[in-house]
Every structure is written in C-alpha cells, then in structure tokens.
Scaffold this active site. Structure first.
Site, PDB file in Angstrom:
ATOM      1  N   LYS A  22       0.848  -1.210   0.000  1.00 57.56           N
ATOM      2  CA  LYS A  22       0.000   0.000   0.000  1.00 57.56           C
ATOM      3  C   LYS A  22       0.880   1.255   0.000  1.00 57.56           C
ATOM      4  CE  LYS A  22      -1.790   1.677   4.029  1.00 57.56           C
ATOM      5  NZ  LYS A  22      -1.556   3.107   4.301  1.00 57.56           N
ATOM      6  N   ASN A  23       1.896   1.264   0.871  1.00 51.00           N
ATOM      7  CA  ASN A  23       2.667   2.497   1.050  1.00 51.00           C
ATOM      8  C   ASN A  23       3.696   2.734  -0.047  1.00 51.00           C
ATOM      9  OD1 ASN A  23       1.077   2.968   3.242  1.00 51.00           O
ATOM     10  ND2 ASN A  23       2.600   2.337   4.748  1.00 51.00           N
ATOM     11  N   ARG A 121      -1.186  14.568  13.209  1.00 49.73           N
ATOM     12  CA  ARG A 121      -0.155  14.262  12.209  1.00 49.73           C
ATOM     13  C   ARG A 121       0.108  15.520  11.388  1.00 49.73           C
ATOM     14  NH1 ARG A 121      -1.539   8.592   9.536  1.00 49.73           N
ATOM     15  NH2 ARG A 121       0.476   8.798   8.491  1.00 49.73           N
ATOM     16  N   ASP A 305       4.211   0.312  12.004  1.00 51.70           N
ATOM     17  CA  ASP A 305       3.022  -0.316  11.400  1.00 51.70           C
ATOM     18  C   ASP A 305       2.875  -1.775  11.792  1.00 51.70           C
ATOM     19  OD1 ASP A 305       3.195   1.487   8.222  1.00 51.70           O
ATOM     20  OD2 ASP A 305       2.597   2.079  10.247  1.00 51.70           O
ATOM     21  N   ARG A 396      -8.519  -0.681   4.136  1.00 53.53           N
ATOM     22  CA  ARG A 396      -7.642   0.363   3.597  1.00 53.53           C
ATOM     23  C   ARG A 396      -6.252  -0.183   3.270  1.00 53.53           C
ATOM     24  NH1 ARG A 396      -7.746   5.837   6.938  1.00 53.53           N
ATOM     25  NH2 ARG A 396      -6.330   6.243   5.204  1.00 53.53           N
TER      26      ARG A 396
HETATM   27  C1  EPZ Z   1       3.998   6.836   6.338  1.00 51.56           C
HETATM   28  O1  EPZ Z   1       3.206   7.838   6.957  1.00 51.56           O
HETATM   29  C2  EPZ Z   1       3.079   5.634   6.177  1.00 51.56           C
HETATM   30  N1  EPZ Z   1       1.952   5.971   5.309  1.00 51.56           N
HETATM   31  C3  EPZ Z   1       2.576   5.177   7.546  1.00 51.56           C
HETATM   32  O2  EPZ Z   1       1.799   4.000   7.342  1.00 51.56           O
HETATM   33  C4  EPZ Z   1       3.785   4.826   8.411  1.00 51.56           C
HETATM   34  O3  EPZ Z   1       3.341   4.472   9.698  1.00 51.56           O
HETATM   35  C5  EPZ Z   1       4.720   6.042   8.500  1.00 51.56           C
HETATM   36  O4  EPZ Z   1       5.102   6.461   7.162  1.00 51.56           O
HETATM   37  C6  EPZ Z   1       5.986   5.727   9.283  1.00 51.56           C
HETATM   38  O5  EPZ Z   1       6.649   4.651   8.674  1.00 51.56           O
HETATM   39  C7  EPZ Z   1       2.145   5.989   3.967  1.00 51.56           C
HETATM   40  O6  EPZ Z   1       3.232   5.763   3.468  1.00 51.56           O
HETATM   41  C8  EPZ Z   1       0.935   6.295   3.129  1.00 51.56           C
HETATM   42  P1  EPZ Z   1       5.949  10.184   8.672  1.00 51.56           P
HETATM   43  P2  EPZ Z   1       3.759   9.361   7.067  1.00 51.56           P
HETATM   44  O7  EPZ Z   1       5.827  11.464   7.924  1.00 51.56           O
HETATM   45  O8  EPZ Z   1       4.457   9.730   5.820  1.00 51.56           O
HETATM   46  C9  EPZ Z   1       5.452  13.136  12.369  1.00 51.56           C
HETATM   47  C10 EPZ Z   1      -0.024   2.562   7.661  1.00 51.56           C
HETATM   48  O9  EPZ Z   1      -0.523   2.011   8.646  1.00 51.56           O
HETATM   49  N2  EPZ Z   1       5.491  14.202  11.351  1.00 51.56           N
HETATM   50  O10 EPZ Z   1       7.227   9.427   8.612  1.00 51.56           O
HETATM   51  O11 EPZ Z   1       2.632  10.204   7.527  1.00 51.56           O
HETATM   52  C11 EPZ Z   1       4.151  12.341  12.260  1.00 51.56           C
HETATM   53  O12 EPZ Z   1       3.121  13.001  12.988  1.00 51.56           O
HETATM   54  C12 EPZ Z   1       0.411   4.014   7.733  1.00 51.56           C
HETATM   55  O13 EPZ Z   1       0.172   1.997   6.542  1.00 51.56           O
HETATM   56  C13 EPZ Z   1       5.567  15.529  11.772  1.00 51.56           C
HETATM   57  O14 EPZ Z   1       5.597  15.828  12.960  1.00 51.56           O
HETATM   58  O15 EPZ Z   1       4.810   9.174   8.249  1.00 51.56           O
HETATM   59  C14 EPZ Z   1       4.528  11.019  12.876  1.00 51.56           C
HETATM   60  O16 EPZ Z   1       4.442  11.134  14.284  1.00 51.56           O
HETATM   61  C15 EPZ Z   1       0.161   4.604   9.103  1.00 51.56           C
HETATM   62  N3  EPZ Z   1       5.577  16.514  10.825  1.00 51.56           N
HETATM   63  C16 EPZ Z   1       5.988  10.846  12.453  1.00 51.56           C
HETATM   64  O17 EPZ Z   1       6.459  12.162  12.100  1.00 51.56           O
HETATM   65  C17 EPZ Z   1       5.535  16.238   9.488  1.00 51.56           C
HETATM   66  O18 EPZ Z   1       5.574  17.191   8.664  1.00 51.56           O
HETATM   67  C18 EPZ Z   1       6.169   9.900  11.272  1.00 51.56           C
HETATM   68  O19 EPZ Z   1       5.511  10.476  10.190  1.00 51.56           O
HETATM   69  C19 EPZ Z   1       5.454  14.882   9.073  1.00 51.56           C
HETATM   70  C20 EPZ Z   1       5.439  13.881  10.027  1.00 51.56           C
END
Ligand code: EPZ
Length: 415
Positions: A22-23, A121, A305, A396
């Site tokens: 998915k990701n 997020r 995840d 999803r």
């Molecule tokens: C991706 O989300 C994945 N989703 C998530 O999978 C996965 O858990 C995550 O990466 C971590 O591996 C997709 O790829 C579609 P991040 P993403 O930006 O990009 C904080 C699933 O279950 N953050 O690395 O949103 C954020 O709040 C999903 O398949 C900021 O603070 O992850 C989080 O606490 C869930 N500011 C942490 O960083 C920002 O601008 C990790 O977020 C961006 C992120």
C-alpha cells in the site's frame, strides 16, 4: 455491522501470497502524474485507499483503468491542480499530491489533511521543505495554496526522517532544473520503490534508501512500467497470525531484506523462520517467549506499522513484554479492545507492558488500520467467537484479509 465474525482457536496451515505494498503504490500513483504519459503499475493491491487515490487522479485529469492487478494511469491530459476537500479529508496520505502537483503543474490547491486515527499528524516538515525549494505556500482556513514561479533547487535537511516529507520533496523537485539534495531522508523501502519507478520514467535520483538522496532535475519524463514491492506489513501480519494460532505457514512474495526487525522479534519469541528466494516459512512455537523491549523506530528499525500485530502475538506469550511506540502519539487504541478479550496490558504514555496469557473471544472494535488487523490476529488465537466491528479500516491496507486467512484454514465471516 460492517464486521467480521471470527471463530478462534483453529490451527492454520498452507500458503498465502502477500500482495503489493500500500505504502509504495500510493506515492507511485502520485508520481505517475509527473510522466504526462501512460504508466502501467503491476501488482497494485485493490485497496480502498487505492480506489480513493484513483478518484484524485481522475479529478486532476488522468484516466485510470484496472486490468487485473495492473493499474493503467494515463496522465496525458492531467492539467488540473486542485483537489476537492472531501477527497483530501478522507485520506491523510493524499498530501503526497502537494509535491506531485507542484512538480507537474507548478501549482497546487488542497486542504490540509489534519489529524487521523493515529493522533495529531502535522505536515510542518513537508511545508518547511517545500518552502526551502522556493515554493510559495499560503495556508488559510485549512487550505494550502502553492505556487512555484520562484522555485529553485535546494539542499534540504529534514529534522526528522519523515516518509511523506521525503516523498513530497522528491516529487516536487524531480523535474526541477538543477540538483536538489535531502539529508536525513527517510529510508523506507517504499521510498526506494517510488524512486525506482521515477528513474524508469527518466528521472535521475540517487541514494534512495540511504539518509542522503540526490535529485538531478529532468525537464520531461515519460511513461514507465513497474511492479510494486511486496507489502512488508501484510507479511508481518500473516506471520503474527501464525504466532497466535501456533501454526506453520508459507508466505509467497516476500523480501527478506525488508522484514529484518520483525523476523528478529518473532525468532526471539521462539518462531522458526526460513527464507527461500521470494518466499518464507514460519513455524510458531507451542510456548512463545516474551519480547524484552520493542522500540518502534524509523526504517530499518522496528516498524510502527507492525507494532499492533506484534502486540497481539505477544498477548499469547509466556511472560512479560515491553513495547515503546516512538513514532505516533496514539497507536495503542487496541489495548482496551484486547483487554475485553482478557489481555493483561498496562500502558503509560508511549510504553505498553504485556503480560502473556490466553485470550477469549469478545465483541471488539477496530479504531485504525493496523489495530484492526491486530484484533483479527488476536481473535484467531482466542477461544470462542469474536465479533469485530470497523473492518472498513482493515480494507484500507489489506486486500480481503479474511480471504487470505480463510485460505490458511481460519474461520472468518464478513458480515
Ligand atoms: C507513512 O506515513 C506511512 N503511510 C505510515 O503507514 C507509516 O506508519 C509512517 O510512514 C511511518 O513509517 C504511507 O506511506 C501512506 P511520517 P507518514 O511522515 O508519511 C510526524 C499505515 O498504517 N510528522 O514518517 O505520515 C508524524 O506526525 C500508515 O500503513 C511531523 O511531525 O509518516 C509522525 O508522528 C500509518 N511533521 C511521524 O512524524 C511532518 O511534517 C512519522 O511520520 C510529518 C510527520
């Protein structure tokens, strides 16, 4: 009730194929817009998030068709740069289109995705990085407007290796004349897959999978064909189903190098795991051992995840395990649901302490994607019947999870 009725306590056996990630497919669908051509993406999982992303692609002018597991995206007439609020609100990861629209159209208008089931997020890292590329970003009453007239290459350092922010920087700069670099980039395999696809489209990206990525802009890109990598979290979920039912199963279509952290924990718990090319066997122990300390981290550390499904497996271990969730604020919503099944779990902020026992069936509810998968995995090992609501979350990220598990001998009915 959009749910599962799960008759637990049955041993599983046999083999099951892991579908595409998915990701990986979601950012790759956004990247296809940059081709201005026709792209064919094989092993695309038919998930609700993918169907939602198809609607976004069609909104901006792409035509999309699904031929078996091949997603055909025709971006020749992609010329619109606004994503309606309802489409944005429904799926947080649509923020990836901010970078893609900047990269293709030089402008974008979409609403801020806001929080989600996993807690707050923010997208501050995305916006900071795009501004460092000279993109003008206006935020007002929840909307984001971006214009790229004064866009220029930049050397960007991410204060946190955000997956989405890394992807957005690459998509925004891949056609930008000059060299853009990202230090402290996210290293997830799904980013590597997206960059492999972009390079097939004629891009010049190096370093994907490392903390330093170099993007040499190429003015025009072209269509490409690509096969999505296997979903490492689906594989982890199926491994944990073997653990809770004390079974031996075979998984087809896996990448050993993407599963190291989860395999290490399950081996510590007593599982026998072997890999043969792109398949693997897992044989669960009769008495699973606890995990000393699992700390979720960015890749290649233990993946957040997989945290929920491993917690479900550890509920059946003999002893006390500790999990620390360092990535998301609110990824423990399944703890009260597992307790309804008899689980003994203490939680204090980011720390969860799991005392293994045996679980019994109960009426439970999924609150997020991976939590729903974890509750399914827990119910498989529980004595008696469980009724799980909220399986729209599971859809999803898993293509018919019940079919995958029933193919291994589980007894799950979708109602
Ligand atoms: C991706 O989300 C994945 N989703 C998530 O999978 C996965 O858990 C995550 O990466 C971590 O591996 C997709 O790829 C579609 P991040 P993403 O930006 O990009 C904080 C699933 O279950 N953050 O690395 O949103 C954020 O709040 C999903 O398949 C900021 O603070 O992850 C989080 O606490 C869930 N500011 C942490 O960083 C920002 O601008 C990790 O977020 C961006 C992120």
């Amino acid at each position: 009730m959009n749910g599962y009725i799960i008759n637990g306590g049955r041993r599983l056996g046999g083999r099951v194929r892991v579908h595409g990630a998915k990701n990986a497919v979601l950012p790759i669908m956004a990247a296809a817009v940059l081709s201005g051509d026709v792209c064919r993406i094989y092993d695309s999982p038919l998930l609700s998030d993918v169907i939602h992303t198809v609607k976004i692609l069609e909104t901006i002018g792409c035509s999309v068709s699904l031929e078996g597991d091949m997603l055909k995206i025709d971006a020749l007439s992609a010329d619109r740069w606004e994503i309606p609020e309802d489409l944005m609100r429904e799926m947080r990861s649509s923020i990836i289109f901010l970078g893609a629209l900047c990269g293709k159209m030089g402008k974008a208008r979409l609403c801020s995705p806001g929080g989600c089931e996993l807690g707050n997020r923010p997208i501050d890292l995305h916006l900071k990085a795009l501004r460092e590329l000279g993109i003008e970003i206006r935020e007002e009453n929840g909307f984001i407007e971006a214009s790229c007239e004064r866009m220029h290459p930049a050397d960007i350092h991410l204060s946190f290796p955000s997956v989405g922010a890394t992807e957005n920087i690459i998509l925004a700069s891949v056609r930008l004349k000059g060299e853009t670099t990202i230090s402290n980039a996210a290293k997830e395999p799904e980013i590597v897959d997206m960059c492999d696809f972009l390079n097939k489209m004629g891009a010049d990206i190096s370093g994907a999978g490392t903390e330093f990525i170099r993007i040499k802009g190429k003015a025009s890109l072209h269509g490409a064909e690509h096969k999505i990598i296997p979903d490492r979290i689906v594989a982890s979920t199926l491994m944990c189903a073997a653990m809770t039912t004390k079974s031996e199963i075979e998984l087809l279509n896996v990448r050993k190098e993407h599963l190291g952290a989860v395999v290490s924990v399950l081996r510590e718990s007593g599982a026998k795991i072997e890999f043969f090319k792109d398949k693997m066997y897992i044989r669960a122990p009769e008495k699973a051992l606890p995990a000393d300390m699992i700390k979720t981290q960015v890749y290649p550390g233990f993946p957040t995840d997989a945290q929920s499904v491993v917690m479900a497996a550890l509920c059946y271990s003999e002893g006390t395990s500790v999990i620390v969730e360092n990535i998301f604020d609110s990824r423990y919503k399944i703890i009260p649901e597992l307790k309804k099944m008899g689980a003994d779990i203490l939680q204090d902020a980011r720390v969860a302490i799991i005392k293994g026992s045996s679980l019994r069936g109960a009426r439970i509810r999924a609150m997020d994607l991976r939590g729903g998968a974890a509750l399914t995995v827990a119910a498989l090992g529980a004595q008696g019947e469980s009724r799980l609501e909220g399986i729209e979350y599971i859809d999803r990220g898993y293509v018919k999870l019940e079919d995958m598990l029933n193919g291994l001998g589980a007894d799950i009915v979708r109602v």
